[in-house]
Design a protein around this motif. Structure first.
Motif, PDB file in Angstrom:
ATOM      1  N   ASP A  88      15.461  64.330  -7.664  1.00  0.00           N
ATOM      2  CA  ASP A  88      15.482  63.295  -8.484  1.00  0.00           C
ATOM      3  C   ASP A  88      14.274  62.189  -8.270  1.00  0.00           C
ATOM      4  O   ASP A  88      13.785  61.891  -9.399  1.00  0.00           O
ATOM      5  N   MET A  89      13.946  62.139  -7.076  1.00  0.00           N
ATOM      6  CA  MET A  89      12.836  60.755  -6.790  1.00  0.00           C
ATOM      7  C   MET A  89      11.470  61.466  -6.620  1.00  0.00           C
ATOM      8  O   MET A  89      10.407  61.029  -7.591  1.00  0.00           O
ATOM      9  N   VAL A 137      16.340  52.631  -6.410  1.00  0.00           N
ATOM     10  CA  VAL A 137      16.772  53.496  -5.545  1.00  0.00           C
ATOM     11  C   VAL A 137      18.191  53.150  -4.613  1.00  0.00           C
ATOM     12  O   VAL A 137      19.095  53.792  -4.722  1.00  0.00           O
ATOM     13  N   ASN A 159      16.947  62.196  -1.306  1.00  0.00           N
ATOM     14  CA  ASN A 159      16.644  63.001  -2.743  1.00  0.00           C
ATOM     15  C   ASN A 159      17.770  63.615  -3.126  1.00  0.00           C
ATOM     16  O   ASN A 159      18.621  64.366  -2.085  1.00  0.00           O
ATOM     17  N   LYS A 160      18.190  63.777  -4.177  1.00  0.00           N
ATOM     18  CA  LYS A 160      19.081  64.773  -4.743  1.00  0.00           C
ATOM     19  C   LYS A 160      18.268  66.075  -5.244  1.00  0.00           C
ATOM     20  O   LYS A 160      17.451  65.812  -6.245  1.00  0.00           O
ATOM     21  N   VAL A 183       8.965  55.631  -8.378  1.00  0.00           N
ATOM     22  CA  VAL A 183      10.147  56.260  -7.800  1.00  0.00           C
ATOM     23  C   VAL A 183       9.622  57.205  -6.873  1.00  0.00           C
ATOM     24  O   VAL A 183      10.041  57.692  -5.640  1.00  0.00           O
ATOM     25  N   GLU A 184       8.464  58.086  -7.065  1.00  0.00           N
ATOM     26  CA  GLU A 184       7.996  59.111  -6.354  1.00  0.00           C
ATOM     27  C   GLU A 184       7.700  58.343  -4.639  1.00  0.00           C
ATOM     28  O   GLU A 184       7.730  58.831  -3.628  1.00  0.00           O
ATOM     29  N   ALA A 212       9.069  55.545  -3.930  1.00  0.00           N
ATOM     30  CA  ALA A 212      10.033  55.086  -3.086  1.00  0.00           C
ATOM     31  C   ALA A 212      10.629  56.331  -2.388  1.00  0.00           C
ATOM     32  O   ALA A 212      11.170  56.120  -1.331  1.00  0.00           O
ATOM     33  N   SER A 213      10.426  57.416  -2.785  1.00  0.00           N
ATOM     34  CA  SER A 213      10.997  58.654  -2.162  1.00  0.00           C
ATOM     35  C   SER A 213      10.597  58.698  -0.561  1.00  0.00           C
ATOM     36  O   SER A 213      11.336  59.007   0.237  1.00  0.00           O
ATOM     37  N   ILE A 244      12.075  55.920   1.433  1.00  0.00           N
ATOM     38  CA  ILE A 244      13.447  56.017   1.855  1.00  0.00           C
ATOM     39  C   ILE A 244      13.618  56.992   2.715  1.00  0.00           C
ATOM     40  O   ILE A 244      14.246  56.959   3.596  1.00  0.00           O
ATOM     41  N   ARG A 256      20.972  52.182  -6.579  1.00  0.00           N
ATOM     42  CA  ARG A 256      21.576  53.391  -7.296  1.00  0.00           C
ATOM     43  C   ARG A 256      22.545  54.207  -6.160  1.00  0.00           C
ATOM     44  O   ARG A 256      23.419  55.017  -6.598  1.00  0.00           O
ATOM     45  N   LYS A 257      22.097  54.298  -4.920  1.00  0.00           N
ATOM     46  CA  LYS A 257      22.331  55.428  -4.124  1.00  0.00           C
ATOM     47  C   LYS A 257      23.165  54.806  -2.786  1.00  0.00           C
ATOM     48  O   LYS A 257      22.553  53.701  -2.439  1.00  0.00           O
TER      49      LYS A 257
END
Lengths: 328, 328
Positions: A292-293, B18, A155-156, B307-308, B310-311, B314, B21-22
């Motif tokens: 961000d996420m 994600v 995460n950012k 995305v949450e 996905a966080s 990740i 993008r990252k």
């Protein structure tokens, strides 16, 4: 895993009492307080040390010093839990540098060395292939450093906000609940053991600022220090300010904020709606991480206390026992 | 690190967007949805996959199946994010077993396999010297599994309580705020995209129970399954019950509880004071862990979302990248 422990104040005694009680595969080979020390490569009798400390004020022999243990002791991890000195960081800073240079892992609850020399200490740990961990420096039992480093990895971080000092939070809670003046609430906090004889570091926001510096370096890794924090404490707050906030269904909390994108590092009393997630009571701490996420994640828990802070130290020790960072 | 991803629903698309993008040092070598797949040991063009999926409903070629990727693909970590089947756990259960048996790490958001076969899957991971991680199965973006496994390592967990289902929490928030009936609030939750066409698993408490089973196994490691949970949902709650609670400055939340010492595993609507830390609003999740050393730690955050979630996936991938458990 062998550990040496420097410091037998509230945190050190908490760590030792937990290690005496729980079988975590950790052997303590050295312990020092400011006046004495004990070493035994085969493992020290921890219950005996606690008894001796309580009865004599010393943990061991006066001719064994902490610095001898750090330099010559047989240990894998140095647990540095002496009091914080925010001007020099000593003697903790030298102890930590020495241990890291010897290729020993370090776990600390001491904010001074990290707030002064975060970048250098992390580099030294990396160069020597060891861990430098400090969960106990921020928010006691709340695993906020692990959350930033691991739980929210990838995460950012847009911001971290929090109530990071239980003493201030207790004073503000009592001023709001009972209409006490600052001086009355501080006197009560002292009676309850929540404020020290010299409460300057807490009430002027310096303790919160030190924690912010550590959080900022954890996220940012850019070497900010205490001088970079815009810091206002709670010692000039009037009872009328609290009463006015209460009349609007709000209250006042001492909030520390790190907002990397705006280069913001600030400690200040903030007016918050009573329903705000950071409006916790008494000596609790609360911290919100915005990323961000994951969006906003708030953690609430005990920010101080002997066994609570020991919980963070033990968590770091077990992390070192169980994990090896490949280093990237 | 090479990963293969099974499932291109909300979570899978979140993970891929994600990773596109990252720059996290992660290469995706295989992707499958229920009808097609794509493999490329050199790394798949993730943006192209997302576009193809949006335009055609397929991520790749119909002759490439998920099971082929699992069995024959070139990957270090299987990311299993297909929908939960609580009766058989399939096809995820077979995919996970196959990957672990091949010595591949697994990261999953799928509650079925873990709620059915936690003990077996963990043993299989251990036997093969790989990680089996599942942060995304409980509370979305909140790193509750890492908190239990690492942040509070060394603590004895006395209890875990929480609001673990955002759909129910939204319905209860709206019933209390607006005096809606259960049916009206459910209809609104559907319109907002917070409830599925068939909301049975959410509103009957089954989704919360699955999460409890995973939490209980994480703490207890004793092989409890869904049948061990005493489960009551919110679908029979009346508007009057909410109104009555509100009149007492309380409200109702669907609470999941694990209390190891009392062998308690329960999901039930509970009346809580409005100031209670678990009284969060709308689709938020909240979870409190009570331990011997740290006391009570409460975490609040988003429990669902592409995305949450996905966080969390990740975070698990980066944990595997950065750490190796020595295995004790």
């Amino acid at each position: 895993m062998k550990v040496a422990i420097l410091g037998l104040g509230s945190v050190g005694r908490g760590v030792i009492s937990v290690l005496a009680r729980k079988d975590l595969g950790i052997v303590v080979t050295g312990i020092a307080d400011s006046r004495s020390g004990v070493m035994d490569p085969a493992g020290i009798d921890l219950a005996a040390v606690l008894t001796r400390k309580a009865e004599t004020g010393r943990c061991g022999e006066p001719d064994i010093l902490g610095e001898d243990i750090v330099k010559n002791g047989d240990y894998d991890v140095l647990v540095e839990v002496t009091p914080t000195d925010i001007v020099t960081g000593e003697p903790a800073l030298t102890s930590i540098r020495t241990a890291l240079s010897r290729g020993k892992h370090v776990v600390t609850s001491n904010k001074g060395p990290l707030a002064l020399q975060y970048t250098e200490l992390m580099r030294l740990a990396e160069e020597n292939g060891v861990h430098m961990r400090y969960e106990a420096t921020v928010c006691g039992a709340i695993p906020i450093i692990q959350t930033l480093q691991h739980g929210l990895a990838g995460n950012k971080v847009h911001a971290v906000y929090g109530v990071l000092n239980g003493t201030c939070n207790y004073i503000l809670t009592r001023m709001a609940d009972e209409g006490l003046t600052y001086d009355q609430a501080l006197a009560e906090a002292r009676e309850m053991g929540y404020a020290e004889a010299d409460p300057t570091s807490d009430v002027k926001g310096i303790d919160t600022a030190l924690k912010l510096v550590i959080l900022a370096n954890t996220i940012w890794k850019n070497g900010v220090t205490l001088g970079d924090v815009d810091c206002t404490g709670i010692d000039l707050l009037t009872a009328e300010a609290l009463t006015l906030a209460e009349s609007q269904n709000c209250t006042i909390r001492l909030i520390g904020e790190v907002v990397p994108e705006r280069d913001l590092l600030r400690v200040s009393p903030c007016i918050l709606p009573k329903k705000h997630p950071l409006v916790v009571r008494d000596t609790l701490n609360a911290v919100t991480v915005v990323t961000d996420m994951a969006g906003a994640i708030t953690q609430v828990g005990k920010g101080a206390g002997s066994v609570e802070t020991a919980s963070a130290v033990i968590g770091d020790l077990l992390f070192i026992r169980d994990c090896h960072v490949r280093g990237d």
